[in-house]
Design a protein around this motif. Sequence first.
Motif, short mmCIF file in Angstrom:
data_model
loop_
_atom_site.label_atom_id
_atom_site.label_comp_id
_atom_site.label_asym_id
_atom_site.label_seq_id
_atom_site.Cartn_x
_atom_site.Cartn_y
_atom_site.Cartn_z
N LEU A 1 1.15 -1.03 -0.04
CA LEU A 1 -0.05 0.12 -0.12
C LEU A 1 0.79 1.29 -0.12
CD1 LEU A 1 -2.76 -0.75 2.73
CD2 LEU A 1 -2.62 -1.09 0.18
N PRO A 2 0.49 2.28 -0.77
CA PRO A 2 1.21 3.42 -0.52
C PRO A 2 1.05 3.94 0.91
CG PRO A 2 -0.24 3.58 -2.60
CD PRO A 2 -0.47 2.39 -1.75
N PRO A 3 2.12 4.86 1.09
CA PRO A 3 2.01 5.34 2.66
C PRO A 3 0.73 5.99 2.88
CG PRO A 3 4.15 5.91 1.48
CD PRO A 3 3.19 5.37 0.65
N ALA B 1 0.86 -5.38 3.59
CA ALA B 1 0.57 -3.82 3.44
C ALA B 1 2.10 -3.31 2.82
CB ALA B 1 0.63 -3.56 5.12
N ASP B 2 2.99 -3.69 3.17
CA ASP B 2 4.41 -2.97 2.86
C ASP B 2 5.18 -3.59 1.50
OD1 ASP B 2 5.00 -5.24 4.30
OD2 ASP B 2 6.54 -4.23 5.32
N ARG B 3 4.99 -4.80 1.31
CA ARG B 3 5.84 -5.26 0.41
C ARG B 3 5.23 -5.79 -0.92
NH1 ARG B 3 11.13 -5.52 1.99
NH2 ARG B 3 11.49 -5.14 4.26
N ALA B 4 4.28 -6.56 -0.79
CA ALA B 4 3.40 -7.04 -1.82
C ALA B 4 2.16 -7.40 -1.56
CB ALA B 4 4.50 -8.51 -2.08
N CYS B 5 1.23 -6.88 -2.22
CA CYS B 5 -0.26 -6.80 -2.18
C CYS B 5 -0.80 -8.23 -2.98
CB CYS B 5 -1.08 -5.80 -2.44
SG CYS B 5 -0.77 -5.07 -4.20
N VAL B 6 0.07 -8.78 -3.69
CA VAL B 6 -0.08 -10.15 -4.35
C VAL B 6 0.39 -11.20 -3.43
CG1 VAL B 6 0.52 -11.69 -6.42
CG2 VAL B 6 0.00 -9.05 -6.67
N ASN B 7 -0.49 -11.93 -2.91
CA ASN B 7 -0.15 -12.96 -1.75
C ASN B 7 -0.14 -14.28 -2.02
OD1 ASN B 7 -1.43 -10.16 -0.31
ND2 ASN B 7 0.47 -10.43 0.00
#
Length: 279
Positions: free
Chosen positions: A112-114, A155-161
């Motif tokens: 996610l963007p900050p 949230a911080d590295r990969a929104c493909v999980n």
Amino acid sequence: MSARPLTDFRRLSINDATTKVQWTLEEEIRGYAELGIPGISIWRDKLAECGVAKAAALLREHRMTVTGLCRGGMFPAATAAQRQAAIEDNWRAIDDAAALEAQCLVLVVGGLPPGSRDIIGARQMVLDGLHAIVEHARQAGMPLAIEPLHPMYAADRACVNSMAQANDLCDAVGQGVGIALDVFHVWWDPMLEAEIRRAGKSRLLAFHICDWLVPMQDMLLDRGMMGDGVIDIPLIRGWVEYAGYAGFHEVEIFSAHHWWKKPAPEVLEVCKARYLSVV
């Protein structure tokens, strides 16, 4: 459907994150080759320290196969200018991967963007980013390998999980895009076997191995050596090889608390021993 036992090191690759603290890239190329390890995957910070031209010459000299360049991706951002900067950085990464004759450019797609709570929007930015770089990759002959990361990194590295999400992106983007499967990130998924079959030979571009420790001291920097955790690696290897994957098995161990504190040759000898005994 566990895989047949391994008997040699012809398909062994080491992701240089495994020895990132102990050795420079030049030392890694020479050291891996001396220990009979034919494959290496390279992180871009190590490549920048060495230089692309020098690294390419060293790799040719030691007849090393580059199983991947890590990493591209990181598409989501708060502004259009930042998203464009990420796309341009990916173009450079594609060119560097091609210069090294890498088998793929691994994509950690970004979170996610900050300040954002919009994971649906972040995933759309990932899709948009892939569309923006895929033609450049096709022209360079460089496969793009989407690496789904464990949900703890959404949230911080990969929104493909998951492998399903990665397969869906491959469907949407088309030729030139595949998947880097890392057992650390996907071992838990009840749909894993089915999604590996769905990916098939054409999409399975990389296979990364390590282990999931219980307990884990750090969600990023406490991966286990194969055999020290709970992942049934031979079972997953059997699934990917049954699906047609015949490439390298890439050891990638981030271990600030243990393996990074040991001499690199010792770490690599353990990697080799575990590769034959538990992978």
